[in-house]
Design a protein around this motif. Sequence first.
Motif, PDB file in Angstrom:
ATOM      1  N   UNK A 108      -0.199  23.671  21.911  1.00 26.99           N
ATOM      2  CA  UNK A 108      -0.694  25.164  21.375  1.00 26.99           C
ATOM      3  C   UNK A 108      -0.427  25.973  20.139  1.00 26.99           C
ATOM      4  N   UNK A 109       0.120  24.874  19.330  1.00 27.89           N
ATOM      5  CA  UNK A 109       0.584  25.737  18.256  1.00 27.89           C
ATOM      6  C   UNK A 109      -0.348  26.156  16.933  1.00 27.89           C
ATOM      7  N   UNK A 110      -1.526  25.567  17.153  1.00 29.86           N
ATOM      8  CA  UNK A 110      -2.726  26.194  16.347  1.00 29.86           C
ATOM      9  C   UNK A 110      -3.097  27.173  16.628  1.00 29.86           C
ATOM     10  N   UNK A 111      -3.743  27.732  17.494  1.00 33.64           N
ATOM     11  CA  UNK A 111      -4.108  28.658  18.134  1.00 33.64           C
ATOM     12  C   UNK A 111      -3.670  29.527  18.233  1.00 33.64           C
ATOM     13  N   UNK A 112      -2.172  29.745  17.303  1.00 33.62           N
ATOM     14  CA  UNK A 112      -1.300  31.441  16.439  1.00 33.62           C
ATOM     15  C   UNK A 112      -1.792  31.314  15.041  1.00 33.62           C
ATOM     16  N   UNK A 113      -2.393  29.533  14.872  1.00 30.65           N
ATOM     17  CA  UNK A 113      -2.915  30.096  12.671  1.00 30.65           C
ATOM     18  C   UNK A 113      -4.165  30.101  12.663  1.00 30.65           C
TER      19      UNK A 113
END
Length: 384
Positions: A108-113
């Motif tokens: 889910x890292x890209x959800x923040x970027x």
Amino acid sequence: MVLLKLITRNALRHRLRTALTVLGLTIAVLAYGLLNTVVDAWYAGAAAASNARLVTRNAISLVFPLPLSYENRIKGVDGVTTVARSNWFGGVYRDPKNFFAQFAVSDNYLDLYPELVLGDKERADYVRDRKGALIGRQLATQFGFKVGDVIPIKGTIFPGTWEFVVRGIMEGRDESTITRQLLFHWDYLNESVRKTSPKRADQVGIYVFGVENPDDAAAVSHRVDAVFKNSLAETLTETEQAFQLGFVAMSNQIIAAIRVVSYVVILIIMAVMANAMAMSARERTVEYATLKALGFGPGFLALLVFGESIAICTIGGALGMLVTPPVASFFKQATGGVFPVFRVSGETLALQAACAFVVALAAAIIPAAQAARVRIVEGLRAIG
């Protein structure tokens, strides 16, 4: 009109000296612009960081990780939205000179970027592949990576040779977005570490999470740190921008040295310009006395000197500003992408113009005062 003609003729009277002075100014303005761009590039990561994202790390040092169990506890803090895991990998691709950032991250890292743009198909392919990796466009361009390539990386923190399959290339939302990194599955790293070094498993380098209201970032940070107060691994939570600036602060002495050098360059060219104007003023003492005898006042003579200085500095400064962007582009390519974002800003161009103008005024002050004070009798004494 007469004033402009005299300024032009004076500036072109000694063409070689004027040309060399203009060349010196061009190089000085160019050097100042490049040095200022280097400083901007150093802060690029922090400038692009978001105040709406918070980073939680071990309060002692980044060297010490945090337990995986902290994730659910952070999720339970009021105001926290998505929580992602990230571990610095620190591997070597072929040669230590080929340095680029590698992070093991949760899915889910890209959800923040949102600034890292990735197609749905590429993201789905990445999620399905245990050894899948995502790379930034700048990194792909530098090394010629493409989707499907296998990238072997020799681990330093995590020993062994790791192979990652490129499943997607992340584009930057705009040119200020740094896309010179490799992301891969945190679960893959953790599973592998559990087999080789069980005590190092279930450890997270940093937690990155979003907040419902960016204005509450400070309050949420205090709440998160309060949860882990007096625990075996206390935390330090700060905005992503403050986190990035912490790394920049380690290089403060280098940045200060670069700034000092840039100012020294301007001071040197100011001295060169002042010397050139002083020589011109001494050579024209008779002319200034003649003009005074014809009725021209001290103010007119001072304007002649200032006008010549401004004209020369305008040409040199304009040329320096004109060549700065292409030279910066060449420098970026020549350094092999050391600075992912190396762009000449409008502020840098404005500072270059301001420096050229200041040099013009400062270099002409003394010669202009001398010209204005020329006495007719003493000036005409040299005739014949």
